[in-house]
Motif scaffolding. Structure first.
Motif, PDB file in Angstrom:
ATOM      1  N   ALA A  10       0.808  -1.235   0.013  1.00 23.36           N
ATOM      2  CA  ALA A  10       0.120   0.145   0.150  1.00 23.36           C
ATOM      3  C   ALA A  10       0.685   1.260  -0.066  1.00 23.36           C
ATOM      4  CB  ALA A  10      -0.951   0.017   1.128  1.00 23.36           C
ATOM      5  N   PRO A  11       0.255   2.305  -0.523  1.00 19.39           N
ATOM      6  CA  PRO A  11       1.074   3.374  -0.683  1.00 19.39           C
ATOM      7  C   PRO A  11       1.316   4.253   0.805  1.00 19.39           C
ATOM      8  CG  PRO A  11      -0.617   3.684  -2.024  1.00 19.39           C
ATOM      9  CD  PRO A  11      -0.610   2.407  -1.585  1.00 19.39           C
ATOM     10  N   GLN A  12       2.368   4.494   1.195  1.00 14.36           N
ATOM     11  CA  GLN A  12       2.560   5.041   2.917  1.00 14.36           C
ATOM     12  C   GLN A  12       1.604   6.002   2.996  1.00 14.36           C
ATOM     13  OE1 GLN A  12       6.161   2.365   3.991  1.00 14.36           O
ATOM     14  NE2 GLN A  12       5.538   3.985   5.080  1.00 14.36           N
ATOM     15  N   LEU A  19       2.348  -1.565   4.651  1.00 14.43           N
ATOM     16  CA  LEU A  19       1.160  -2.249   4.734  1.00 14.43           C
ATOM     17  C   LEU A  19       1.046  -3.007   3.497  1.00 14.43           C
ATOM     18  CD1 LEU A  19      -1.339   0.082   6.365  1.00 14.43           C
ATOM     19  CD2 LEU A  19       0.071  -1.640   7.597  1.00 14.43           C
ATOM     20  N   VAL A  20       0.346  -4.266   3.614  1.00 10.69           N
ATOM     21  CA  VAL A  20      -0.039  -4.966   2.189  1.00 10.69           C
ATOM     22  C   VAL A  20      -1.579  -4.822   2.029  1.00 10.69           C
ATOM     23  CG1 VAL A  20      -0.380  -7.165   1.488  1.00 10.69           C
ATOM     24  CG2 VAL A  20       1.552  -6.681   2.682  1.00 10.69           C
ATOM     25  N   ARG A  21      -1.804  -4.669   0.761  1.00 11.87           N
ATOM     26  CA  ARG A  21      -3.189  -4.527  -0.020  1.00 11.87           C
ATOM     27  C   ARG A  21      -3.503  -5.976  -0.303  1.00 11.87           C
ATOM     28  NH1 ARG A  21      -2.897   0.710  -3.798  1.00 11.87           N
ATOM     29  NH2 ARG A  21      -4.944   0.494  -3.749  1.00 11.87           N
ATOM     30  N   VAL A  22      -4.691  -6.395  -0.205  1.00 10.81           N
ATOM     31  CA  VAL A  22      -5.446  -7.575  -0.496  1.00 10.81           C
ATOM     32  C   VAL A  22      -6.457  -7.145  -1.357  1.00 10.81           C
ATOM     33  CG1 VAL A  22      -6.374  -9.635   0.393  1.00 10.81           C
ATOM     34  CG2 VAL A  22      -4.524  -8.462   1.732  1.00 10.81           C
ATOM     35  N   TRP A  23      -6.205  -7.925  -2.643  1.00 14.78           N
ATOM     36  CA  TRP A  23      -7.447  -7.906  -3.534  1.00 14.78           C
ATOM     37  C   TRP A  23      -7.854  -9.356  -3.874  1.00 14.78           C
ATOM     38  CZ3 TRP A  23      -2.768  -4.918  -4.625  1.00 14.78           C
ATOM     39  CH2 TRP A  23      -2.955  -3.668  -4.847  1.00 14.78           C
ATOM     40  N   ILE A  24      -9.076  -9.285  -3.919  1.00 17.58           N
ATOM     41  CA  ILE A  24      -9.492 -10.744  -4.330  1.00 17.58           C
ATOM     42  C   ILE A  24     -10.638 -10.312  -5.402  1.00 17.58           C
ATOM     43  CG2 ILE A  24     -11.068 -12.599  -3.375  1.00 17.58           C
ATOM     44  CD1 ILE A  24     -10.124 -12.274  -0.911  1.00 17.58           C
ATOM     45  N   ASP A  25     -10.178 -10.950  -6.621  1.00 14.84           N
ATOM     46  CA  ASP A  25     -11.187 -10.687  -7.865  1.00 14.84           C
ATOM     47  C   ASP A  25     -11.196  -9.228  -8.130  1.00 14.84           C
ATOM     48  OD1 ASP A  25     -11.469 -13.544  -7.581  1.00 14.84           O
ATOM     49  OD2 ASP A  25     -13.337 -13.280  -6.909  1.00 14.84           O
ATOM     50  N   GLY A  26     -10.163  -8.451  -7.836  1.00 12.82           N
ATOM     51  CA  GLY A  26     -10.055  -7.147  -8.185  1.00 12.82           C
ATOM     52  C   GLY A  26     -10.613  -6.252  -7.143  1.00 12.82           C
ATOM     53  N   ALA A  27     -11.235  -6.758  -6.183  1.00 12.08           N
ATOM     54  CA  ALA A  27     -11.694  -5.733  -5.002  1.00 12.08           C
ATOM     55  C   ALA A  27     -10.775  -5.607  -4.041  1.00 12.08           C
ATOM     56  CB  ALA A  27     -12.944  -6.321  -4.702  1.00 12.08           C
ATOM     57  N   VAL A  43       3.864  -5.706   5.870  1.00  7.25           N
ATOM     58  CA  VAL A  43       4.625  -6.478   4.910  1.00  7.25           C
ATOM     59  C   VAL A  43       5.310  -7.453   5.649  1.00  7.25           C
ATOM     60  CG1 VAL A  43       6.495  -6.532   3.544  1.00  7.25           C
ATOM     61  CG2 VAL A  43       4.738  -4.513   3.212  1.00  7.25           C
ATOM     62  N   ASP A  44       5.793  -7.331   6.875  1.00  5.75           N
ATOM     63  CA  ASP A  44       6.513  -8.280   7.490  1.00  5.75           C
ATOM     64  C   ASP A  44       5.651  -9.245   7.877  1.00  5.75           C
ATOM     65  OD1 ASP A  44       9.007  -6.862   7.046  1.00  5.75           O
ATOM     66  OD2 ASP A  44       9.080  -6.206   9.112  1.00  5.75           O
ATOM     67  N   GLU A  45       4.338  -9.111   8.335  1.00  8.99           N
ATOM     68  CA  GLU A  45       3.552 -10.143   8.636  1.00  8.99           C
ATOM     69  C   GLU A  45       3.307 -11.382   7.646  1.00  8.99           C
ATOM     70  OE1 GLU A  45       0.494  -8.381  12.200  1.00  8.99           O
ATOM     71  OE2 GLU A  45       0.343  -7.820   9.905  1.00  8.99           O
ATOM     72  N   ARG A 116       5.402 -14.697  -4.461  1.00 10.58           N
ATOM     73  CA  ARG A 116       5.833 -13.349  -5.002  1.00 10.58           C
ATOM     74  C   ARG A 116       5.706 -12.440  -4.084  1.00 10.58           C
ATOM     75  NH1 ARG A 116       3.656  -8.845  -6.619  1.00 10.58           N
ATOM     76  NH2 ARG A 116       1.458  -9.343  -6.022  1.00 10.58           N
ATOM     77  N   ALA A 117       4.677 -12.189  -3.103  1.00 13.76           N
ATOM     78  CA  ALA A 117       4.362 -11.108  -1.930  1.00 13.76           C
ATOM     79  C   ALA A 117       5.704 -11.218  -1.067  1.00 13.76           C
ATOM     80  CB  ALA A 117       2.973 -11.365  -1.441  1.00 13.76           C
ATOM     81  N   ALA A 118       6.208 -12.167  -0.841  1.00 15.19           N
ATOM     82  CA  ALA A 118       7.353 -12.303   0.100  1.00 15.19           C
ATOM     83  C   ALA A 118       8.690 -11.659  -0.303  1.00 15.19           C
ATOM     84  CB  ALA A 118       7.691 -13.819   0.374  1.00 15.19           C
ATOM     85  N   ARG A 119       8.673 -11.375  -1.813  1.00 15.51           N
ATOM     86  CA  ARG A 119       9.724 -10.772  -2.270  1.00 15.51           C
ATOM     87  C   ARG A 119       9.226  -9.102  -2.559  1.00 15.51           C
ATOM     88  NH1 ARG A 119       9.132 -15.189  -5.482  1.00 15.51           N
ATOM     89  NH2 ARG A 119       8.479 -14.006  -7.122  1.00 15.51           N
ATOM     90  N   LEU A 120       8.299  -8.587  -2.022  1.00 11.41           N
ATOM     91  CA  LEU A 120       7.711  -7.517  -2.262  1.00 11.41           C
ATOM     92  C   LEU A 120       8.621  -6.339  -1.784  1.00 11.41           C
ATOM     93  CD1 LEU A 120       3.874  -7.534  -1.122  1.00 11.41           C
ATOM     94  CD2 LEU A 120       4.920  -7.132  -3.554  1.00 11.41           C
ATOM     95  N   ARG A 121       8.934  -5.299  -2.060  1.00 10.33           N
ATOM     96  CA  ARG A 121       9.878  -4.118  -1.636  1.00 10.33           C
ATOM     97  C   ARG A 121       9.162  -3.349  -0.585  1.00 10.33           C
ATOM     98  NH1 ARG A 121      14.084  -6.642  -2.611  1.00 10.33           N
ATOM     99  NH2 ARG A 121      14.772  -6.593  -4.844  1.00 10.33           N
ATOM    100  N   GLN A 122       9.687  -2.772  -0.049  1.00  8.39           N
ATOM    101  CA  GLN A 122       9.106  -1.995   1.322  1.00  8.39           C
ATOM    102  C   GLN A 122       9.413  -0.520   0.656  1.00  8.39           C
ATOM    103  OE1 GLN A 122      10.264  -2.541   5.254  1.00  8.39           O
ATOM    104  NE2 GLN A 122      10.173  -4.730   5.091  1.00  8.39           N
TER     105      GLN A 122
END
Length: 122
Positions: A10-12, A19-27, A43-45, A116-122
């Motif tokens: 998520a944008p800071q 923080l991580v954004r969670v989209w399911i089927d685009g929502a 992100v760390d969680e 893929r998410a485990a490699r997300l950049r902060q």
């Protein structure tokens, strides 16, 4: 038919912890449930296995509204794997949020997205 999950940073806003954004089927399901000013998972969680699915069902807290989960309630879901399917069910949401449906993910796609998410950049 399976649902599709996508995770992103998520944008800071005013927090120094990403923080991580969670989209399911685009929502964006967590953001909608916690409302403006609330938070989703850190992100760390996610890197530490928060969303890992196994044969044992477990409740996962995905976020809280700005007033804190102790006040209005947390966003949480039961995550479990059954063969080739990962299921998110039995949602608990803050008292003013709309109830969320159960979601079913292809386990291979789900695992690939978590990797893929485990490699997300902060």
């Amino acid at each position: 038919m399976f649902n599709r999950i996508e995770l992103g940073v998520a944008p800071q806003r005013r927090r120094w912890v990403p923080l991580v954004r969670v989209w399911i089927d685009g929502a964006e399901v967590v953001a909608e449930a916690v409302g403006e000013g609330g938070r989703g998972p850190f992100v760390d969680e996610v890197r530490d296995g928060l969303l890992h699915a196994s044969g044992e069902a477990r409740r996962v807290v995905l976020g809280e509204p700005e007033c804190t989960g102790g006040c209005c309630g947390f966003v949480s879901v039961v995550v479990r794997r059954s063969g080739g399917v990962v299921e998110w069910s039995d949602w608990e949401v803050p008292y003013e949020a709309a109830r969320l449906p159960d979601f079913h993910f292809d386990a291979d796609q789900y695992d690939a997205e978590l990797a893929r998410a485990a490699r997300l950049r902060q």
